[in-house]
Design an enzyme around this catalytic site. Structure first.
Site, PDB file in Angstrom:
ATOM      1  N   GLU A   1       9.973   1.967  10.299  1.00  0.00           N
ATOM      2  CA  GLU A   1      10.992   2.999  10.080  1.00  0.00           C
ATOM      3  C   GLU A   1      10.280   4.342  10.158  1.00  0.00           C
ATOM      4  O   GLU A   1       9.460   4.656   9.291  1.00  0.00           O
ATOM      5  CB  GLU A   1      11.686   2.795   8.732  1.00  0.00           C
ATOM      6  CG  GLU A   1      13.067   3.436   8.684  1.00  0.00           C
ATOM      7  CD  GLU A   1      13.079   4.852   8.151  1.00  0.00           C
ATOM      8  OE1 GLU A   1      12.463   5.740   8.794  1.00  0.00           O
ATOM      9  OE2 GLU A   1      13.707   5.055   7.098  1.00  0.00           O
TER      10      GLU A   1
ATOM     11  N   LYS B   1       0.855  -1.197   0.000  1.00  0.00           N
ATOM     12  CA  LYS B   1       0.000   0.000   0.000  1.00  0.00           C
ATOM     13  C   LYS B   1       0.888   1.244   0.000  1.00  0.00           C
ATOM     14  O   LYS B   1       1.417   1.657   1.024  1.00  0.00           O
ATOM     15  CB  LYS B   1      -0.933   0.049   1.212  1.00  0.00           C
ATOM     16  CG  LYS B   1      -2.094   0.999   0.923  1.00  0.00           C
ATOM     17  CD  LYS B   1      -2.639   1.771   2.092  1.00  0.00           C
ATOM     18  CE  LYS B   1      -1.827   2.910   2.573  1.00  0.00           C
ATOM     19  NZ  LYS B   1      -1.716   4.061   1.644  1.00  0.00           N
TER      20      LYS B   1
ATOM     21  N   GLU C   1      10.217  16.314  13.842  1.00  0.00           N
ATOM     22  CA  GLU C   1      10.622  16.219  12.442  1.00  0.00           C
ATOM     23  C   GLU C   1       9.750  17.155  11.602  1.00  0.00           C
ATOM     24  O   GLU C   1       8.554  16.913  11.452  1.00  0.00           O
ATOM     25  CB  GLU C   1      10.417  14.760  11.997  1.00  0.00           C
ATOM     26  CG  GLU C   1      11.050  14.413  10.703  1.00  0.00           C
ATOM     27  CD  GLU C   1      10.728  12.977  10.268  1.00  0.00           C
ATOM     28  OE1 GLU C   1       9.563  12.552  10.376  1.00  0.00           O
ATOM     29  OE2 GLU C   1      11.656  12.286   9.829  1.00  0.00           O
TER      30      GLU C   1
ATOM     31  N   CYS D   1      14.110  10.904   5.399  1.00  0.00           N
ATOM     32  CA  CYS D   1      14.067  10.480   6.807  1.00  0.00           C
ATOM     33  C   CYS D   1      15.412  10.659   7.495  1.00  0.00           C
ATOM     34  O   CYS D   1      15.471  10.895   8.690  1.00  0.00           O
ATOM     35  CB  CYS D   1      13.591   9.038   6.919  1.00  0.00           C
ATOM     36  SG  CYS D   1      14.496   7.906   5.868  1.00  0.00           S
TER      37      CYS D   1
HETATM   38  O1  TXE Z   1       2.868  10.039   6.813  1.00  0.00           O
HETATM   39  P1  TXE Z   1       2.095   8.765   7.312  1.00  0.00           P
HETATM   40  P2  TXE Z   1       2.372  11.411   6.203  1.00  0.00           P
HETATM   41  C1  TXE Z   1       6.918  11.800   8.506  1.00  0.00           C
HETATM   42  C2  TXE Z   1       7.153  13.270   8.221  1.00  0.00           C
HETATM   43  C3  TXE Z   1       5.813  13.733   7.755  1.00  0.00           C
HETATM   44  C4  TXE Z   1       4.897  12.900   8.629  1.00  0.00           C
HETATM   45  C5  TXE Z   1       3.497  12.733   8.114  1.00  0.00           C
HETATM   46  O2  TXE Z   1       7.507  13.912   9.419  1.00  0.00           O
HETATM   47  O3  TXE Z   1       5.616  15.095   7.957  1.00  0.00           O
HETATM   48  O4  TXE Z   1       5.536  11.648   8.678  1.00  0.00           O
HETATM   49  O5  TXE Z   1       3.522  12.329   6.758  1.00  0.00           O
HETATM   50  C6  TXE Z   1      -0.198   5.188   5.612  1.00  0.00           C
HETATM   51  N1  TXE Z   1      -2.911   2.637   9.125  1.00  0.00           N
HETATM   52  N2  TXE Z   1       7.365  10.954   7.423  1.00  0.00           N
HETATM   53  O6  TXE Z   1       1.087  11.854   6.780  1.00  0.00           O
HETATM   54  O7  TXE Z   1       0.732   9.072   7.798  1.00  0.00           O
HETATM   55  C7  TXE Z   1      -0.255   6.266   4.575  1.00  0.00           C
HETATM   56  O8  TXE Z   1      -1.370   6.071   3.734  1.00  0.00           O
HETATM   57  C8  TXE Z   1      -2.104   2.164   8.170  1.00  0.00           C
HETATM   58  C9  TXE Z   1       8.606  10.281   7.646  1.00  0.00           C
HETATM   59  O9  TXE Z   1       2.443  11.285   4.750  1.00  0.00           O
HETATM   60  O10 TXE Z   1       3.020   8.109   8.247  1.00  0.00           O
HETATM   61  C10 TXE Z   1       1.083   6.096   3.905  1.00  0.00           C
HETATM   62  O11 TXE Z   1       1.036   5.009   2.995  1.00  0.00           O
HETATM   63  N3  TXE Z   1      -1.452   2.965   7.305  1.00  0.00           N
HETATM   64  C11 TXE Z   1       8.765   9.156   6.707  1.00  0.00           C
HETATM   65  C12 TXE Z   1       2.001   5.728   5.070  1.00  0.00           C
HETATM   66  O12 TXE Z   1       1.124   5.267   6.095  1.00  0.00           O
HETATM   67  C13 TXE Z   1      -1.623   4.294   7.435  1.00  0.00           C
HETATM   68  C14 TXE Z   1       8.376   9.410   5.306  1.00  0.00           C
HETATM   69  C15 TXE Z   1       2.826   6.880   5.607  1.00  0.00           C
HETATM   70  O13 TXE Z   1       1.959   7.913   5.970  1.00  0.00           O
HETATM   71  C16 TXE Z   1      -2.449   4.833   8.426  1.00  0.00           C
HETATM   72  C17 TXE Z   1       7.117  10.118   5.217  1.00  0.00           C
HETATM   73  C18 TXE Z   1      -3.113   3.945   9.292  1.00  0.00           C
HETATM   74  N4  TXE Z   1      -3.906   4.371  10.278  1.00  0.00           N
HETATM   75  C19 TXE Z   1       6.671  10.890   6.256  1.00  0.00           C
HETATM   76  N5  TXE Z   1      -2.404   6.184   8.311  1.00  0.00           N
HETATM   77  C20 TXE Z   1      10.077   8.409   6.820  1.00  0.00           C
HETATM   78  N6  TXE Z   1      10.226   7.588   7.863  1.00  0.00           N
HETATM   79  O14 TXE Z   1      10.924   8.500   5.978  1.00  0.00           O
HETATM   80  C21 TXE Z   1      -1.583   6.484   7.280  1.00  0.00           C
HETATM   81  N7  TXE Z   1      -1.116   5.332   6.744  1.00  0.00           N
END
Ligand code: TXE
Length: 489
Positions: A249, A174, A384, A283
């Protein structure tokens, strides 16, 4: 064309819902894609479960699985331009960076293809008896749900899909909702390479409605997630009732430590790429710069002068060196972090606003921003921002550098700059982070593990441990001459 891939068939969402994908560089419509809900998620899990329990993949010899992954690496290289273009349109990332990403993705498939063929470390165990044989074998975990973010969509998918398939699992991928296209491309290449139907499935959709049901489903054995910390906690909680294996991660707030004896020009140069590469949406971004006191003023002056010259632009603007943020909402979040930093006493040295250039108005751009005189307690230092925002703190000596660097709930990566190898190694060994660079920033190779300590996550990707995440060890004991024990006589 339908964009969900379930049981080897391209299909639309059950309830007919779709989502518009817009390019962050100018807001233009890239495509409209199918948007899965809970019923589609359940169908994808059913397909993966069936393929694991009855399909050929888990029992395919590991060397053959490896060969398929090597074939995928070749196909990725063949389609590099098309995939890189799709990645750039979804993310707004520079085309040249997307091309590098596709090279890295091919290298990842090649590494796990070779590792699968080498074998999983199965071993014979000494039992001490002539009539017993004991061996430890490694088997796939089962159905793996792989949830990925939008900053490196294809790369993050590859870090999960390649080892999961190498180990013989079946998967449901996903991707993040704004960046689906390279995941669609990857499914096509896996199919072209000959992966059996149902082994890899694709669900496009929102986190709560598509991701949530996947993580809670009791037919799923493992969830591997890359994303934000808050969502990571939710994923872990949703997986808990059915005691799934979880790999997380969750990003970082990574220190970049510059000692006074560092090579000035190189350290300034890398401090810029550490934080401003891909507009900070990395990240492992070096978002916390720690500079030793005697060097601080000259270092920050030069850094700011160079940061002001960074040219922003869309993916295909060859003069641009950094692109937009992923969405309007994300830019607002970054702006709120900068505002909080200023309210808490940080000094704005450059950036701190959207660019004035009318050509960039339609995109979600934000200027490279340097906040000086920061302190460990500030929100912008602790959390972050995931944008082009650098906080600068000053330190006096080795002990304070290590203390400041480790003063974070995160532990993904960090760097140390000095000409003194003893100092470099002492600091590297004391940093609580999964990756430490000495006189460098950002490089990684698929052969070396990647992942976080503390609240940056659980488990490791890449390297032998990245394969082991997707395996279960099983001990098989064989009594070759069974006879009654007569314990109770
Ligand atoms: O991330 P989400 P978002 C951090 C960065 C950013 C923050 C939010 O600080 O500002 O996260 O970003 C899925 N059950 N990183 O909102 O929500 C979602 O659909 C299952 C760091 O974009 O963490 C997507 O596929 N899945 C990071 C994935 O989770 C769920 C890189 C990531 O989304 C879900 C990106 C749920 N309840 C953002 N809710 C890194 N570690 O590199 C969301 N998702």
């Amino acid at each position: 064309m339908p964009k969900l891939f379930i049981g080897g068939e391209w299909t639309a969402a059950v309830d007919g819902r779709v989502r518009d994908i817009r390019c962050p560089a100018d807001g233009s419509l890239v495509a409209t894609v199918d948007e899965a809900g809970p019923k589609d998620a359940a169908a994808a899990v059913a397909a993966a479960r069936d393929a694991f329990d009855r399909g050929p993949w888990p029992g395919t010899p590991a060397a053959e699985r490896g060969r398929l992954l090597l074939r995928v690496a070749e196909l990725l290289e063949r389609d590099k331009a098309r995939l890189a273009r799709a990645e750039s349109l979804d993310t707004g990332k520079r085309y040249v960076e997307s091309q590098i990403d596709v090279d890295d993705v091919a290298a990842c498939f090649r590494y796990f293809g070779q590792l699968a063929a080498v074998g999983a470390g199965d071993r014979v165990v000494a039992t001490g008896g002539a009539d017993t044989e004991s061996r430890v074998v490694h088997e796939p975990v089962g159905v793996c749900v792989l949830i990925t973010p939008w900053n490196y969509p294809l790369l993050q998918a590859a870090w999960k899909v390649a080892p999961a398939l190498a180990a013989g699992n079946t998967v449901v991928l996903k991707p993040s909702e704004p960046t689906p296209h390279t995941a669609v491309g990857l499914m096509r290449l896996l199919t072209e390479a000959g992966l059996p139907a149902g082994t890899a499935n694709l669900v496009l959709g929102a986190g709560p409605t598509a991701g949530g049901p996947l993580t809670a489903d009791e037919r799923v054995d493992m969830v591997s997630f890359t994303g934000g910390q808050a969502t990571g906690r939710r994923v872990m909680a949703a997986a808990a009732p059915t005691v799934k294996k979880v790999a997380l991660e969750l990003g970082g707030k990574n220190p970049n430590i510059v000692f006074a004896d560092a090579d000035f020009d190189t350290a300034v140069d890398y401090a810029l790429t550490a934080v401003f590469l891909h507009s900070g949406q990395v990240c492992s971004a070096g978002a916390r710069l720690l500079v030793e006191d005697p060097l601080h003023d000259a270092f920050v002056d030069e850094l700011v002068a160079r940061a002001r010259r960074i040219r922003l632009g869309g993916p295909f603007d060859e003069r641009a060196r950094a692109g937009p943020l992923i969405s309007a909402a994300h830019r607002e979040k970054v702006e709120a972090y900068v505002a909080a930093g200023l309210a808490e006493g940080a000094v704005l040295r450059c950036g701190g606003s959207r660019p004035a250039d009318p050509e960039l108005r339609a995109g979600w751009y934000y200027l490279p921003t340097v906040l000086d005189e920061c302190a460990p307690g500030m929100t912008v230092v602790r959390e972050e921002s995931f944008g082009p925002v650098l906080t600068v703190e000053r330190f006096h000596g080795e002990a304070e550098a290590v203390a400041l660097a480790n003063d974070t709930v995160y532990g993904l990566a960090g760097a140390v700059w000095t000409r003194d190898p003893g100092l470099a190694h002492r600091v590297a060994s004391r940093l609580r982070a999964g990756t430490v660079w000495i006189n460098d920033f950002h490089p990684y190779v698929p052969q070396a593990e990647w992942g976080g300590m503390k609240q940056s996550g659980v488990g490791r990707e890449l390297g032998p441990a990245g394969l082991a995440e997707y395996q279960e060890a099983k001990h098989i004991w064989h009594n070759t001459a069974p006879s009654p024990l007569r314990w109770f006589e």
